[in-house]
Design an enzyme around this catalytic site. Structure first.
Site: not given
Length: 599
Positions: A2, A100, A266, A293, A369-370
């Site tokens: 958020c 949480d 991704l 992408i 993501s890496g």
């Protein structure tokens, strides 16, 4: 995930709820699913919500726990919240939600400021005590979630993004000469607490800031990785290290599946993202949504790496999405990407992440993501030469040669006297960090600096800013703090082997195809931005010659003219375009309406 904002008064006045609301509204892309404002006593909190855990209104923020006398607004995700919740229930706490967020309130009440030690996740929070007015701000260990501050004698304001603070007004927007020096020398990284603006700071990673009722403030660093060898792993073989790394990453990936909505991934086709996909498949994830992408090729520069991402998608049977971006989408997207930056970031990856996130957000709200593997497991080219550093001075010199964009003389030739910092702040910063105990070799010193500073204020910030621009939550398992702690103690020679990330690559062979591991090192290819010409060069020229730029006077006119005369002729040691670095800063300042003087 958020956007949080707030104000703490330091005088006897009520907080400016209108300003807090404006700050929260400025972050609506970060939290498109809900909004809230709360005020009591000397504190006001604002929030924009992206619903990931507990999709009901019981999980809305700012959250107030009347029984405990606590309120919170925060940004992030606690991956072990279910375990902590049960622990707290066993201790007698009662819960009114399944979020949480509520776990953080109960955990703070039980453990106090050190409740952060219990957390596995990414977070930036503000917790308020109703009865005392005490406020505790905090940020996760690796700085995955941002927290910016601005203050004067009457109040302190905070927000998840720097532009949100600007929306609240009253910010000193003068350029900080020391931060400008870092930007132009330390590869656009401005270490905390500074930002490019004098009137805005950022809470350092792994830190809490306690604001007491009398206005006193205490900043505490609660975590720091140790980059020395441990006695209990001294007899480990290479295979032992590979086993440990793989098991730790397996757990990190599993932790980041916690959500009440689907989690995608991704997939660039490189080792890091491919390994995450492989481990997700191994964990039984079926129908996993993956996203790659690609851009139009320009000349001999290929614009995609679909060849490799397709191999992984086919091997693990993912629901794969190839996202192809036409060149005509690039220029308009640049404005949006710059608008999404909390601080100026020169990497061409920003616009790629921005466009990728725009498309991915149409399918899922959470992705793994890496990012971070290169810093944690020594994947960059400047680490191997550090092995030969024979002293502290030698290590600093080797690092500067490989990483710094300019030396002191180069900056003096570029920056006007009004904005020129005294001495050599960036060199001093690196020297001080390298000299700290807890890292004995040149490689360890560089890895510690990059993991705790460079990574935070370049790749990680990029992921947060560009994903959140589209209400997408990015999770980074390579920055699981337990995995980072393990990697820090791993012998450097195992990490730099096999052209970098050796221990990770060898572990990965048990999960993903060799063709992905043995390929040349990849990146987000953005051909249209690697060579400035046509409309992109026009945009750069317009920004540097704009009336606002001339009035601000950051750069010497003759230096700007020289770069524009040969726009692709001067590259930094890391192959960055010097002209783009200057232009990006001006584009960012102009995009956010910053004139460089006090508001």
């Amino acid at each position: 995930m958020c956007g949080a904002a707030g104000e703490v008064r330091l005088d006897d006045q009520k907080p400016d709820v209108t300003a807090v609301s404006a700050m929260a509204e400025a972050m609506s892309p970060r939290g498109p699913d809900g909004a809230g404002v709360w005020s009591q006593g000397r504190v006001a909190l604002g929030h924009r919500r992206l619903k990931i855990i507990d999709l009901t209104e019981a999980g809305a923020q700012p959250m107030v726990d009347s029984e405990l006398g606590l309120s919170i607004a925060w940004n992030g995700c606690i991956y072990n919240y279910k375990e902590l919740r049960q622990d707290l229930i066993d201790r007698g706490y009662r819960f009114f939600s399944t979020s949480d967020t509520e776990v953080l309130l109960k955990a703070y009440h039980h453990w106090g400021d050190r409740f952060v030690d219990q957390l596995k996740g990414m977070f930036a929070f503000a917790i308020v005590e109703r009865d005392s007015g005490r406020v505790l701000l905090g940020r996760d260990r690796l700085g995955i979630k941002p927290l910016y501050l601005t203050e004067n004698s009457a109040r302190i304001r905070f927000a998840s993004s720097l532009p949100a603070l600007l929306a609240g007004g009253g910010v000193d927007t003068r350029i900080d000469p020391i931060a400008l020096n870092h930007y132009l020398s330390f590869h656009s990284v401005v270490p905390p607490p500074r930002t490019i603006l004098r009137g805005v700071t950022k809470v350092p990673p792994a830190s809490t800031v306690a604001i007491e009722p009398d206005g006193r403030r205490t900043t505490t660093t609660y975590w720091e990785p140790d980059f020395t060898r441990r006695a209990d792993t001294a007899d480990w073989s290479e295979r032992d290290w590979e086993d440990a790394v793989l098991e730790s990453l397996r757990l990190a990936v599993k932790r980041r599946l916690v959500a009440d909505v689907p989690v995608g991934c991704l997939l660039s086709g490189g080792v890091d993202s491919s390994l995450i996909v492989g481990l997700l498949a191994e964990a039984g994830q079926t129908g996993l949504s993956t996203f790659s992408i690609g851009f139009e090729s320009v000349g001999d520069v290929k614009g995609d790496e679909f060849k490799y991402s397709d191999i992984v998608a086919e091997r693990f049977g993912t629901d794969h999405h190839q996202i192809r971006i036409d060149t005509d989408r690039m220029l308009p997207a640049l404005d949006g990407a710059i608008g999404a930056m909390s601080e100026p970031m020169v990497s061409h990856d920003c616009v790629a992440f921005y466009l990728l996130s725009q498309e991915v957000a149409k399918h899922v709200k959470v992705v793994q993501s890496g990012q971070g593997a290169d810093e944690v497991f020594a994947g960059y080219h400047w680490y191997p030469p550090m092995a030969d550093a024979t002293s502290l001075d030698d290590a600093v010199a080797k690092y500067r040669t490989a990483f710094f964009d300019r030396d002191k003389t180069g900056i003096a030739e570029l920056v006007t006297p009004d904005y020129l910092a005294e001495g050599d702040p960036s060199a001093g910063f690196v020297t001080e960090r390298f000299a700290r105990p807890g890292a004995e070799t040149g490689i360890d010193r560089a890895l510690r600096l990059d993991t705790t500073v460079m990574l935070v204020d370049d790749p990680v910030k990029r992921v947060d800013n560009m994903t959140m621009a589209w209400g997408l939550e990015g999770r980074v398992p390579f920055l699981d703090h337990e995995l980072v702690e393990l990697a820090a103690t791993c012998p450097p020679e195992l990490k730099i082997a096999h052209d970098g990330k050796g221990v990770l690559k060898e572990a990965a062979r048990r999960v993903i195809p060799d063709a992905v591991i043995d390929r040349p090192k990849g990146y987000f290819p953005v051909p249209a931005l690697t060579h400035l010409e046509g409309p992109y060069l026009d945009m750069v020229r317009d920004a540097l010659y704009a009336p606002a730029a001339k009035e601000r006077g950051l750069f010497r006119p003759e230096a700007v003219d020289r770069l524009l005369a040969d726009p692709n002729g001067r590259l930094t040691p890391l192959r960055g375009n010097e002209l783009w670095q200057l232009a990006l800063l001006e584009l960012w300042l102009q995009r956010h309406g910053i004139n460089g003087t006090a508001a």
